[in-house]
Design an enzyme around this catalytic site. Structure first.
Site, short mmCIF file in Angstrom:
data_model
loop_
_atom_site.label_atom_id
_atom_site.label_comp_id
_atom_site.label_asym_id
_atom_site.label_seq_id
_atom_site.Cartn_x
_atom_site.Cartn_y
_atom_site.Cartn_z
N ASP A 1 11.15 6.05 -8.12
CA ASP A 1 10.48 4.88 -7.56
C ASP A 1 11.45 3.85 -6.97
O ASP A 1 11.06 3.05 -6.13
CB ASP A 1 9.56 4.25 -8.61
CG ASP A 1 8.41 5.20 -8.92
OD1 ASP A 1 7.96 5.89 -7.99
OD2 ASP A 1 7.98 5.27 -10.08
N HIS B 1 13.05 7.30 -17.70
CA HIS B 1 12.08 8.40 -17.58
C HIS B 1 12.00 9.14 -18.90
O HIS B 1 13.02 9.33 -19.57
CB HIS B 1 12.50 9.37 -16.46
CG HIS B 1 11.37 10.21 -15.98
ND1 HIS B 1 10.90 11.28 -16.69
CD2 HIS B 1 10.60 10.10 -14.87
CE1 HIS B 1 9.88 11.81 -16.03
NE2 HIS B 1 9.68 11.13 -14.93
N1 CMC Z 1 14.71 -1.04 -18.21
C1 CMC Z 1 15.30 -1.48 -19.35
N2 CMC Z 1 15.19 -0.85 -20.54
C2 CMC Z 1 14.45 0.27 -20.56
C3 CMC Z 1 13.82 0.78 -19.42
C4 CMC Z 1 13.98 0.08 -18.21
N3 CMC Z 1 13.41 0.52 -17.08
N4 CMC Z 1 13.15 1.90 -19.75
C5 CMC Z 1 13.34 2.09 -21.06
N5 CMC Z 1 14.12 1.11 -21.57
C6 CMC Z 1 14.59 0.97 -22.95
C7 CMC Z 1 13.42 0.67 -23.88
O1 CMC Z 1 13.17 -0.73 -23.95
C8 CMC Z 1 13.94 1.25 -25.17
O2 CMC Z 1 14.91 0.37 -25.69
P1 CMC Z 1 15.07 0.17 -27.28
O3 CMC Z 1 15.45 1.52 -27.81
O4 CMC Z 1 16.16 -0.85 -27.38
O5 CMC Z 1 13.74 -0.30 -27.76
C9 CMC Z 1 14.70 2.50 -24.72
O6 CMC Z 1 15.08 2.23 -23.36
C10 CMC Z 1 13.84 3.76 -24.76
O7 CMC Z 1 12.61 3.49 -24.07
P2 CMC Z 1 11.24 4.25 -24.32
O8 CMC Z 1 10.12 3.32 -24.07
O9 CMC Z 1 11.26 4.95 -25.64
O10 CMC Z 1 11.30 5.34 -23.23
P3 CMC Z 1 10.08 6.21 -22.73
O11 CMC Z 1 10.57 7.56 -22.53
O12 CMC Z 1 8.88 6.03 -23.58
O13 CMC Z 1 9.75 5.42 -21.35
C11 CMC Z 1 9.38 4.81 -19.18
C12 CMC Z 1 9.85 5.92 -20.11
C13 CMC Z 1 9.34 5.36 -17.76
C14 CMC Z 1 7.97 4.35 -19.56
C15 CMC Z 1 10.35 3.61 -19.24
O14 CMC Z 1 11.65 4.03 -18.94
C16 CMC Z 1 9.96 2.45 -18.35
O15 CMC Z 1 9.15 1.62 -18.76
N6 CMC Z 1 10.52 2.36 -17.08
C17 CMC Z 1 10.19 1.30 -16.17
C18 CMC Z 1 8.94 1.68 -15.39
C19 CMC Z 1 9.18 2.84 -14.43
O16 CMC Z 1 10.11 2.85 -13.64
N7 CMC Z 1 8.28 3.82 -14.48
C20 CMC Z 1 8.32 4.97 -13.58
C21 CMC Z 1 8.60 6.21 -14.30
S1 CMC Z 1 9.05 7.59 -13.27
C22 CMC Z 1 7.80 7.82 -12.12
C23 CMC Z 1 6.45 8.08 -12.71
O17 CMC Z 1 6.28 8.71 -13.74
O18 CMC Z 1 5.51 7.66 -12.10
#
Ligand code: CMC
Length: 374
Positions: free
Chosen positions: A311, A256
């Site tokens: 989720d 998140h």
């Molecule tokens: N599984 C594995 N690795 C992850 C995940 C995950 N679910 N989420 C983030 N990472 C890794 C990402 O690959 C990155 O790694 P690295 O630094 O090695 O490149 C690191 O963690 C930081 O990720 P980020 O993309 O900078 O994080 P963000 O704050 O932009 O992303 C997010 C937040 C929700 C988009 C992401 O965590 C994600 O894609 N989660 C999976 C989808 C999900 O469950 N979404 C629902 C979010 S909560 C409910 C809502 O808002 O609707």
């Protein structure tokens, strides 16, 4: 000029709607602890709080519920539109089309916050019908608009065409409360951005639904359910997660933008509710898989700031409520519309066009070459 990828940490508006206290792992809707609202209030009461800024009196609540009841069936042309769509259409896309279609035929010239709020309530009222009607149409059944006291019970009855137990109605009600609002998330920002041009509430909510669809946002509650189904047994969790991470995939239901130091506070309520449903239904398989996922993925990824989000257990709860997997996502919208409308109305009271800027990194001064010489 400062540049914040993903607008991380950028404040776009002042608000009195939602406060997230990361330090103490608490979420407040209009100053009220969300966990207490989930335990003691109803979705209608919470929606009223978000929309009108205070808890309703008994009379105020009855009036609000009467407005919702009176607007459950959208204008007739909306059902006619649904009946003409290809049966393969995704429910979230059909909801987007349905809300957009609601606008047609209405005089939209009054764009005052009050008029938009009234539109928002009508949209909220009609969304359960649209989602349920689409599911019934695509499976060859007639849409229903049953009698029901609550939004949650109405939605489940309209979807299934059968009675709903008090535990199921309450579980759906809690889900609607928990999902209703979460500060400046992507879909709320989308709604506010659209509304800031002085466009109308139908347009703002339609755009917000489009935003919610994405798997990085609301779409994760479908992906999490598919993941749990694919894993199939808690004994398979480690193998599945290791393979997904080795393939560079993200684990749905984890991570998140805000919760980098611990899990989403809403998890406490949802974990409890998932467990209660699992034992009440006498089927703990999905709950056990989610629990094992929570432990294993947290152990692997907490160092990177990745913890479970809502989720993960929402997917389990919806499974126990018997929702078809692709209905998870529009169910999120049926709830989150309360937050979208509240944000649009709040922003419109002090409206300023949202128009950010960008940093140009391309070339300049290129000479035009006629097409035959390229
Ligand atoms: N599984 C594995 N690795 C992850 C995940 C995950 N679910 N989420 C983030 N990472 C890794 C990402 O690959 C990155 O790694 P690295 O630094 O090695 O490149 C690191 O963690 C930081 O990720 P980020 O993309 O900078 O994080 P963000 O704050 O932009 O992303 C997010 C937040 C929700 C988009 C992401 O965590 C994600 O894609 N989660 C999976 C989808 C999900 O469950 N979404 C629902 C979010 S909560 C409910 C809502 O808002 O609707």
């Amino acid at each position: 000029m400062a540049y914040f990828p993903g607008l991380e940490g950028v404040v776009v508006k002042e608000t009195e709607i939602c406060h997230i206290d990361l330090e103490n792992s608490k979420i407040y809707y209009r100053g009220y602890d969300l966990e207490e609202l989930a335990e003691r209030s109803t979705f209608e009461e919470t929606a009223y709080l978000l929309l009108y800024g205070k808890l309703p009196t008994r009379g105020g609540l009855e009036q609000f519920k009467a407005v919702l009841r009176g607007n459950r069936a959208p204008p007739q042309h909306v059902t006619a539109v649904l009946q003409h769509l290809p049966k393969s259409a995704e429910p979230i896309d059909v909801l987007r089309t349905g809300v957009s279609a609601m606008a047609h035929g209405e005089d939209l010239r009054d764009r005052s916050p009050e008029a938009e709020l009234a539109r928002g309530v009508r949209i909220m009222a009609a969304m359960p019908y649209i989602v349920a009607a689409w599911h019934r149409i695509r499976t060859g059944q007639q849409p229903l608009s049953p009698d029901a006291d609550s939004h949650a019970e109405y939605f489940l009855k309209a979807l299934r065409g059968s009675d709903v137990s008090p535990l199921e109605a309450r579980a759906m009600d809690v889900m609607l409360i928990i999902y209703a609002e979460h500060s400046m998330n992507n879909s709320a920002f989308t709604a506010v951005t659209v509304a800031s041009t002085l466009s109308d509430m139908y347009a703002a909510v339609t755009a917000a639904i489009a935003s919610l669809k994405g798997p990085l946002h609301g779409g994760a509650n479908v992906d999490a359910a598919l993941m749990i189904e694919e894993i199939g047994d808690e004994g398979n969790v480690e193998k599945w997660v290791d393979a997904a991470l080795a393939a560079g995939r993200r684990i749905p239901g984890f991570g998140h933008r805000l919760y980098k130091r611990g899990p989403d506070p809403r998890l406490r309520v949802l974990r409890r509710l998932a467990k209660e449903l699992a034992y009440a239904k006498g089927d703990t398989k999905y709950y056990a898989i989610a629990q094992r996922l929570e432990e294993y993925v947290t152990a692997k990824l907490a160092a990177k700031g990745i913890y479970p989000n809502t989720d993960l257990y929402a997917a389990v709860i919806f499974k126990y409520l018997g929702l078809p997997v692709d209905i998870n996502l529009p169910t999120f919208a049926i709830s989150r519309v309360a937050g979208w409308v509240a944000h649009v109305v709040e922003y419109r009271r002090k409206n300023r066009l949202i128009r950010p800027t960008e940093k140009y990194t391309g070339p300049i001064g290129l000479k035009y070459v006629p097409i035959e010489e390229r």
